[in-house]
Design an enzyme around this catalytic site. Structure first.
Site, PDB file in Angstrom:
ATOM      1  CG  LEU A  76      -0.438   9.087  43.847  1.00  0.00           C
ATOM      2  CD1 LEU A  76      -0.614   9.631  45.261  1.00  0.00           C
ATOM      3  CD2 LEU A  76      -1.499   8.058  43.532  1.00  0.00           C
ATOM      4  CD  GLU A  78       0.840  18.594  41.491  1.00  0.00           C
ATOM      5  OE1 GLU A  78       0.143  19.546  41.906  1.00  0.00           O
ATOM      6  OE2 GLU A  78       2.050  18.698  41.225  1.00  0.00           O
ATOM      7  CE  LYS A 130       7.067   9.211  40.537  1.00  0.00           C
ATOM      8  NZ  LYS A 130       5.648   9.435  40.269  1.00  0.00           N
ATOM      9  CG  ASN A 134       7.322  10.963  36.528  1.00  0.00           C
ATOM     10  OD1 ASN A 134       6.247  10.490  36.161  1.00  0.00           O
ATOM     11  ND2 ASN A 134       7.497  11.448  37.734  1.00  0.00           N
ATOM     12  CE1 TYR A 177      -4.952  16.917  22.695  1.00  0.00           C
ATOM     13  CE2 TYR A 177      -4.056  15.100  23.994  1.00  0.00           C
ATOM     14  CZ  TYR A 177      -5.068  15.637  23.220  1.00  0.00           C
ATOM     15  OH  TYR A 177      -6.206  14.896  22.974  1.00  0.00           O
ATOM     16  CB  CYS A 186       6.492  14.837  39.054  1.00  0.00           C
ATOM     17  SG  CYS A 186       5.616  14.488  40.589  1.00  0.00           S
ATOM     18  CE  LYS A 189      10.783  16.037  42.851  1.00  0.00           C
ATOM     19  NZ  LYS A 189      11.050  14.563  42.864  1.00  0.00           N
ATOM     20  CE  LYS A 247      -2.222  17.912  35.913  1.00  0.00           C
ATOM     21  NZ  LYS A 247      -2.041  16.453  36.160  1.00  0.00           N
ATOM     22  NE  ARG A 254       5.703  22.072  43.760  1.00  0.00           N
ATOM     23  CZ  ARG A 254       5.537  21.003  44.534  1.00  0.00           C
ATOM     24  NH1 ARG A 254       6.525  20.605  45.313  1.00  0.00           N
ATOM     25  NH2 ARG A 254       4.380  20.359  44.532  1.00  0.00           N
TER      26      ARG A 254
END
Length: 371
Positions: A76, A78, A130, A134, A177, A186, A189, A247, A254
């Protein structure tokens, strides 16, 4: 459940394992509840599903008979999380249990009627998926920031480079970009956690170490330019910062690059005036927990225009849509000095120079105000 980074960079699983222990106790006390599937949705290190199983089994229950544990990582973003949940690009289900896999497949089938895949795999592979996703996205961002820094040195334009490589189907246009680094709950971390997992296994994951180091440096890449334009001592200088969230479309600050920019400016004596459509309160909370150091100050404006009024320089730190098409003539006329440092490349360089701004961005040619 939260899985915050521990001091060594590993994921803190106390909350996950605490809940697993509590569920095990409840299931043991209520055998009439029957078989249950426990689903790990939090981003957790490889091997967590096995630790959850152990936490439940210590209450006298048996995996495969009384319960099963499934690793079901979420993907997901944000700001658009509801849409991502209702229309997932893919669903990853990690389990060695055919029974649990069937239950999870039936659960998700209504959400993937357009044909997006439900991918079944073992728990460890799902957990790794996962972190790998990321970390790869963070690596793409960091690579383009490195390219942008090199573009500055050789006179190339990173926007043109981005378009040139983004049309390659093997690369694609997303996450190319350039800017002042990534933040959020995310990417930092998860990159740290995967790097820590590799170290625990005796593997030196060099790329991830570079991603972390480059991203830390990139957050303050604009500061030397500010110093060059306004001097090392920024006392008495008013600097506007547009954007506080890491963003757009969130109030999450954070690991936000804007906060590192503000700290560096305040340490040199600047009076920073910041504006963000959503993240003022979360920023206030963050700086209450960890106050600024140095002679400078931080205050907040009610609008982007108010922040820029009387400013010696403007820094764009978050690419909110409303920052893309402001009344730039109004901004210029009300600034003390029309100097803009664009950390997200939201403006056209030549257009800004034509309006009379001294304009500097990331990986693109800088322009001085026209006489």
């Amino acid at each position: 459940l939260p899985t915050p980074p521990a001091e060594d960079g590993s994921a803190d699983l106390q909350y996950v394992l605490g809940v697993a222990d509590h569920i095990g106790k409840l299931l043991a006390e209520n055998p009439d509840w029957g078989y249950k599937v426990l689903v790990d949705k939090s981003t957790v290190p490889v091997g967590t599903a096995r630790r959850v199983i152990d936490a439940v089994e210590k209450h006298g229950l048996k995996a495969g008979e009384h319960f099963d544990v499934v690793s079901n990582p979420e993907f997901l973003r944000e700001g658009v999380a509801v849409d991502d949940f209702m229309k997932p690009e893919r669903v990853v289900i990690g389990t060695d249990s055919e029974r649990a896999g069937d239950i999870m497949t039936r659960l998700y089938e209504p959400f993937v009627r357009s044909g997006n895949p439900i991918i079944l795999m073992d728990e460890e592979s799902a957990e790794m998926t996962k972190y790998a996703a990321n970390s790869l996205l963070a690596t793409k961002i960091t690579f383009m920031n490195e390219i942008a820094n090199l573009c500055d040195l050789v006179g190339a334009d990173v926007d043109k480079v981005r378009r040139g490589i983004g049309t390659d189907s093997r690369i694609g246009p997303k996450f190319l970009y350039a800017g002042i680094g990534f933040g959020g709950s995310c990417f930092p971390k998860d990159v740290q956690a995967l790097h820590r997992t590799a170290r625990e296994k005796g593997y030196d994951f060099k790329i991830l170490q570079s991603v972390l180091e480059v991203n830390d440096e990139q957050k303050t890449v604009l500061i030397p330019r500010v110093v060059e334009a306004l001097g090392e001592d920024l006392s008495g200088k008013r600097i506007a910062v547009w954007g506080l969230a890491f963003k757009p479309h969130t109030d999450d600050v954070r690991e936000a690059p804007s906060h590192e920019v503000i700290r560096a400016l305040a340490a040199r004596g600047a009076d920073v005036v910041a504006f963000d459509p959503e993240a003022v309160e979360t920023t206030q909370d963050a700086f209450e927990r960890q106050p600024l150091e140095g002679p400078g100050s931080l205050s907040y404006a009610a609008s982007a225009y108010e922040a820029a009024d009387g400013a010696d320089a403007l820094i764009v730190a978050t690419e909110w849509p409303e920052f893309r098409r402001p009344d730039l003539e109004r901004v210029r006329d009300n600034m003390r000095q029309p100097i803009v440092f664009d950390g997200r490349n939201v403006f056209d360089s030549k257009h800004m120079a034509g309006l009379g701004f001294t304009y500097s961005s990331i990986g693109r040619p800088s322009f001085s105000a026209e006489a």
